[in-house]
Design an enzyme around this catalytic site. Structure first.
Site, PDB file in Angstrom:
ATOM      1  N   VAL A 224       7.763 -39.615 -16.625  1.00 46.14           N
ATOM      2  CA  VAL A 224       8.167 -38.676 -15.580  1.00 46.14           C
ATOM      3  C   VAL A 224       7.585 -39.115 -14.239  1.00 46.14           C
ATOM      4  O   VAL A 224       7.523 -38.328 -13.294  1.00 46.14           O
ATOM      5  CB  VAL A 224       7.723 -37.234 -15.908  1.00 46.14           C
ATOM      6  N   ARG A 226       7.701 -42.868 -12.133  1.00 44.19           N
ATOM      7  CA  ARG A 226       8.716 -43.613 -11.414  1.00 44.19           C
ATOM      8  C   ARG A 226       9.342 -44.618 -12.371  1.00 44.19           C
ATOM      9  O   ARG A 226       8.653 -45.173 -13.246  1.00 44.19           O
ATOM     10  CB  ARG A 226       8.116 -44.345 -10.212  1.00 44.19           C
ATOM     11  N   ASP A 250      12.878 -39.700 -17.755  1.00 46.56           N
ATOM     12  CA  ASP A 250      13.482 -38.845 -16.730  1.00 46.56           C
ATOM     13  C   ASP A 250      13.710 -39.621 -15.440  1.00 46.56           C
ATOM     14  O   ASP A 250      14.359 -39.128 -14.530  1.00 46.56           O
ATOM     15  CB  ASP A 250      12.583 -37.630 -16.459  1.00 46.56           C
ATOM     16  N   GLU A 255      19.041 -45.518 -10.317  1.00 51.16           N
ATOM     17  CA  GLU A 255      19.499 -44.134 -10.442  1.00 51.16           C
ATOM     18  C   GLU A 255      20.653 -43.892  -9.477  1.00 51.16           C
ATOM     19  O   GLU A 255      20.598 -44.326  -8.333  1.00 51.16           O
ATOM     20  CB  GLU A 255      18.348 -43.163 -10.129  1.00 51.16           C
ATOM     21  N   HIS A 274      16.499 -37.394 -13.855  1.00 53.23           N
ATOM     22  CA  HIS A 274      15.477 -37.172 -12.823  1.00 53.23           C
ATOM     23  C   HIS A 274      15.421 -35.689 -12.426  1.00 53.23           C
ATOM     24  O   HIS A 274      15.551 -35.323 -11.252  1.00 53.23           O
ATOM     25  CB  HIS A 274      15.757 -38.036 -11.595  1.00 53.23           C
ATOM     26  N   SER A 276      12.964 -33.395 -14.073  1.00 49.29           N
ATOM     27  CA  SER A 276      11.813 -32.732 -14.692  1.00 49.29           C
ATOM     28  C   SER A 276      11.090 -31.774 -13.757  1.00 49.29           C
ATOM     29  O   SER A 276      10.495 -30.796 -14.205  1.00 49.29           O
ATOM     30  CB  SER A 276      10.822 -33.776 -15.222  1.00 49.29           C
TER      31      SER A 276
END
Length: 317
Positions: A224, A226, A250, A255, A274, A276
């Site tokens: 969680v 990077r 996550d 991305e 992404h 969380s």
């Protein structure tokens, strides 16, 4: 005499921030990534509302004056930091404090979901299949949380509330925090390894083939922090070969995660987009935090959440 208001430049994302409290106290100018470079010289303050953009890192080295203060509506600052910004006198602040507990709750939810085999239960329900299984007890298991900042500490507190024995690893050892030299030993005994570190030169790719090889076959890895903390090819190999029991990501190197990425179909991997730290009302919290920081700045008071631009995070934790 006409009062000249400070110019606040906002690198926008949708929905834009609510800055009504600054009416009459700032000249607010909105921009997109394409026009950021041309707008920077006129700004006293830059609010990086679009914290997924790398536009600041690309635009900052140009000619002309630069804002005295940059605030990013995120915990990480790697998306905006460049050598020119790091060497400047500009103050950089982040959104420390907004995401700590939501991310900790998300990690706890992942730990419980994996231990209790909830993904498989939902699959079996969709198949209308009654299949009794035994699941794992969480209390008494071991976790290693990598990253001793506010998010890592919140994760450790939350896991301890579930009776998980938790070790915290930071950049330097101190009371209650292990140093990097202890990492291999701790992850070799951990049932849960949680990455919550900032992205720096030292942490880039820290979870590689060696680290996944050190972990137990029963270990579950969670990221969680990077995306680039993880060598994703090494993680994929570890999951395929069953060197570890599972993983939950996550954050990712790219991305949004491309639809043709092999990560989507890996055995034992939970993929989330992404999210969380994003609970209901999180954008409003970010806006309120910035307005309060702006009020401090306008009053000449010292700012909080000041990032050490060389290290890439807020020091002292």
């Amino acid at each position: 005499m006409t009062l000249t208001l400070p110019t606040l430049l906002v690198l926008d994302a949708d929905p834009p921030p609510r800055l009504g409290r600054l009416t009459g106290r700032a000249r607010v100018v909105h921009t997109d990534a394409a026009h950021l470079a041309g707008r920077l010289p006129e700004a006293d303050v830059l609010l990086v509302w679009d914290f997924t953009s790398h536009a600041v890192r690309e635009a900052w080295p140009g000619a002309g004056p630069r804002p005295r203060w940059v605030h990013t509506a995120s915990a990480g600052v790697d998306h905006l930091m460049c050598p020119e910004l790091a060497a400047s006198e500009t103050v950089v602040t982040n959104a420390r404090g907004v995401f700590d507990q939501p991310i900790a709750e998300y990690v706890a939810a992942l730990v419980l979901a994996v231990a209790k085999d909830l993904p498989r239960t939902l699959e079996l329900q969709r198949e209308r299949t009654w299949h009794h299984r035994e699941t794992r007890r969480v209390a008494g298991t071991r976790a290693c949380v990598v990253g001793s900042g506010p998010i890592g500490r919140a994760i450790a507190r939350t896991l301890k509330a579930l009776a998980v024995t938790t070790a915290l690893v930071g950049r330097v050892p101190r009371t209650g925090v292990h140093g990097p030299g202890d990492l291999d030993r701790l992850i070799s005994r951990a049932d849960w390894v949680i990455a919550a570190a900032p992205l720096t030169e030292q942490t880039h790719g820290m979870f590689d083939a060696h680290r996944f090889g050190v972990m137990q076959p029963s270990t579950v890895f969670v990221n969680v922090g990077r995306g680039p903390l993880v060598d994703e090819d090494a993680l994929a190999e570890a999951l395929r070969r069953r060197w570890i029991a599972g993983a939950a990501l996550d954050v990712f190197a790219a991305e949004p995660l491309p639809g043709d990425s092999p990560l989507w179909g890996l055995p034992g991997l939970i993929v989330s987009p992404h999210m969380s730290g994003d609970t209901v009302g999180w954008r409003d919290e970010l806006g309120i935090q910035f307005v309060e920081l702006y009020e401090r700045w306008a009053a000449g008071r010292s700012l909080v959440n000041v990032v050490d631009k060389k290290r890439g995070y807020v020091p002292g934790h």
